[in-house]
Design a protein around this motif. Sequence first.
Motif, mmCIF file in Angstrom:
data_model
loop_
_atom_site.group_PDB
_atom_site.id
_atom_site.type_symbol
_atom_site.label_atom_id
_atom_site.label_comp_id
_atom_site.label_asym_id
_atom_site.label_seq_id
_atom_site.Cartn_x
_atom_site.Cartn_y
_atom_site.Cartn_z
ATOM 1 N N THR A 165 0.983 -0.818 -0.330
ATOM 2 C CA THR A 165 -0.281 0.145 0.111
ATOM 3 C C THR A 165 0.707 1.269 0.133
ATOM 4 N N VAL A 166 1.887 1.008 0.694
ATOM 5 C CA VAL A 166 3.001 2.829 1.086
ATOM 6 C C VAL A 166 3.537 2.461 -0.304
ATOM 7 N N ALA A 167 4.481 1.588 -0.967
ATOM 8 C CA ALA A 167 4.588 1.734 -1.842
ATOM 9 C C ALA A 167 4.126 2.211 -3.369
ATOM 10 N N ALA A 168 3.023 1.221 -3.471
ATOM 11 C CA ALA A 168 1.714 2.455 -4.635
ATOM 12 C C ALA A 168 1.626 3.195 -3.896
ATOM 13 N N LYS A 169 1.368 4.001 -2.821
ATOM 14 C CA LYS A 169 1.244 5.302 -2.767
ATOM 15 C C LYS A 169 1.989 6.183 -3.188
ATOM 16 N N MET A 170 3.966 5.894 -2.557
ATOM 17 C CA MET A 170 5.032 7.004 -3.321
ATOM 18 C C MET A 170 4.719 6.349 -4.629
ATOM 19 N N GLY A 171 4.370 5.689 -5.174
ATOM 20 C CA GLY A 171 4.257 5.814 -6.818
ATOM 21 C C GLY A 171 3.477 5.517 -7.705
ATOM 22 N N ASP A 172 3.431 4.969 -8.705
ATOM 23 C CA ASP A 172 2.317 4.633 -9.652
ATOM 24 C C ASP A 172 2.185 2.937 -9.167
ATOM 25 N N PRO A 173 0.527 3.265 -9.421
ATOM 26 C CA PRO A 173 0.226 1.888 -8.723
ATOM 27 C C PRO A 173 0.546 0.649 -10.051
ATOM 28 N N ASP A 174 1.015 0.867 -10.427
ATOM 29 C CA ASP A 174 0.933 0.229 -11.884
ATOM 30 C C ASP A 174 2.738 -0.941 -11.149
ATOM 31 N N PRO A 175 2.832 -1.644 -10.985
ATOM 32 C CA PRO A 175 4.127 -2.673 -10.296
ATOM 33 C C PRO A 175 5.061 -2.448 -11.906
ATOM 34 N N ASP A 176 4.586 -2.643 -12.729
ATOM 35 C CA ASP A 176 6.022 -2.471 -13.922
ATOM 36 C C ASP A 176 6.297 -0.638 -14.325
ATOM 37 N N LYS A 177 5.526 0.401 -13.609
ATOM 38 C CA LYS A 177 6.140 1.812 -13.667
ATOM 39 C C LYS A 177 6.407 1.724 -12.180
ATOM 40 N N ASN A 178 6.560 0.931 -11.033
ATOM 41 C CA ASN A 178 7.114 1.681 -9.702
ATOM 42 C C ASN A 178 8.124 0.430 -9.263
ATOM 43 N N PRO A 179 9.101 0.748 -9.497
ATOM 44 C CA PRO A 179 10.444 -0.273 -8.762
ATOM 45 C C PRO A 179 9.474 -0.215 -7.666
ATOM 46 N N ARG A 180 9.820 0.087 -6.364
ATOM 47 C CA ARG A 180 9.458 -0.567 -4.799
ATOM 48 C C ARG A 180 8.508 -1.934 -5.169
ATOM 49 N N LEU A 181 7.279 -0.865 -5.584
ATOM 50 C CA LEU A 181 6.119 -1.699 -5.556
ATOM 51 C C LEU A 181 6.389 -3.029 -6.142
ATOM 52 N N ARG A 182 6.943 -3.394 -7.254
ATOM 53 C CA ARG A 182 6.879 -4.211 -8.050
ATOM 54 C C ARG A 182 7.937 -4.942 -7.101
ATOM 55 N N LEU A 183 8.908 -5.278 -6.258
ATOM 56 C CA LEU A 183 9.527 -5.757 -5.160
ATOM 57 C C LEU A 183 8.472 -6.169 -4.008
ATOM 58 N N ALA A 184 8.048 -5.227 -4.419
ATOM 59 C CA ALA A 184 6.702 -5.714 -2.824
ATOM 60 C C ALA A 184 5.696 -6.708 -3.000
ATOM 61 N N VAL A 185 5.372 -6.859 -4.506
ATOM 62 C CA VAL A 185 4.514 -7.491 -4.422
ATOM 63 C C VAL A 185 5.461 -8.866 -4.306
ATOM 64 N N LYS A 186 6.560 -9.264 -5.415
ATOM 65 C CA LYS A 186 7.056 -10.005 -5.530
ATOM 66 C C LYS A 186 7.161 -10.615 -3.880
ATOM 67 N N GLU A 187 7.808 -10.020 -3.314
ATOM 68 C CA GLU A 187 8.461 -10.703 -1.925
ATOM 69 C C GLU A 187 6.739 -11.140 -1.327
ATOM 70 N N ALA A 188 5.916 -10.042 -1.354
ATOM 71 C CA ALA A 188 4.122 -10.794 -0.749
ATOM 72 C C ALA A 188 4.221 -12.397 -1.691
ATOM 73 N N LYS A 189 4.158 -12.357 -2.572
ATOM 74 C CA LYS A 189 4.116 -13.475 -3.790
ATOM 75 C C LYS A 189 5.166 -14.566 -3.657
ATOM 76 N N SER A 190 5.826 -14.980 -3.160
ATOM 77 C CA SER A 190 7.548 -15.776 -2.942
ATOM 78 C C SER A 190 7.384 -15.846 -1.251
ATOM 79 N N GLN A 191 5.989 -15.224 -0.471
ATOM 80 C CA GLN A 191 5.454 -16.024 1.132
ATOM 81 C C GLN A 191 3.735 -16.134 1.137
#
Length: 246
Positions: free
Chosen positions: A33-59
């Motif tokens: 939520t914080v990563a998406a708020k700080m940048g773009d809600p599209d993970p492809d355009k927001n590196p921090r969000l992309r990493l957050a989503v990737k880590e969530a999926k790995s868990q």
Amino acid sequence: MAGHSKWANIQHRKGRQDAARSKLFSKLSKEITVAAKMGDPDPDKNPRLRLAVKEAKSQSVPKDVIDRAIKKSVAGEGDDYEEIRYEGYGPNGVAVIVETMTDNRNRTASTVRSTFSKNGGNLGETGSVGFMFERKGEVVYTATVGDADTVFEAAIEAGAEDVESSDEGHIIWCADTDLNEVSNALEAALGETESTKLVWKPTTTTELGLEDMQKLMKLVDALEDDDDVQRVTTNFEATDEVMAQL
């Protein structure tokens, strides 16, 4: 392996994983939520969000939980969170970094301070232990992805700095600013990662015996039980014999 890597193994061995799963999901969702708020809600355009989503999926965080966390940011929720890092000492002077995300700075500071003091630690000033760590990108693969030479070659080609390979798997290190680029290149060469995240990597470590390790685990468990705490990193070192007795 560095302190925080071993810590993940301890958590796994102690079977806390299931008990802490809903808490973990909530912490990973908050980061999304914080990563998406700080940048773009599209993970492809927001590196921090992309990493957050990737880590969530790995868990194994379900897709609908991830989508809901992103939607929260679009709806304007989650914008009051502040990221604060605390530093302190545990048993035998072991360094502890506590990363938090909070909507109430006073509550978090008070809880973190009392958790340290109740569990034989001391909360220090900002910078009191930070110099013993480096901010790094960490990409983890299972051992089945390939042998040490194959992974090392792919890592150097991807722009990584170093690789630690063992029977348990491969840990690839890179500069914190290169993590998105390096993990993309590694996935093209080796497939999906097991974990991709920014971490504090210890540059100096403190060796702990069994009794101090047990005290440290109690402190870290108590810190991680706080909803405001996102991640705890320490610079402990312990022998295989000590680890086996935990």
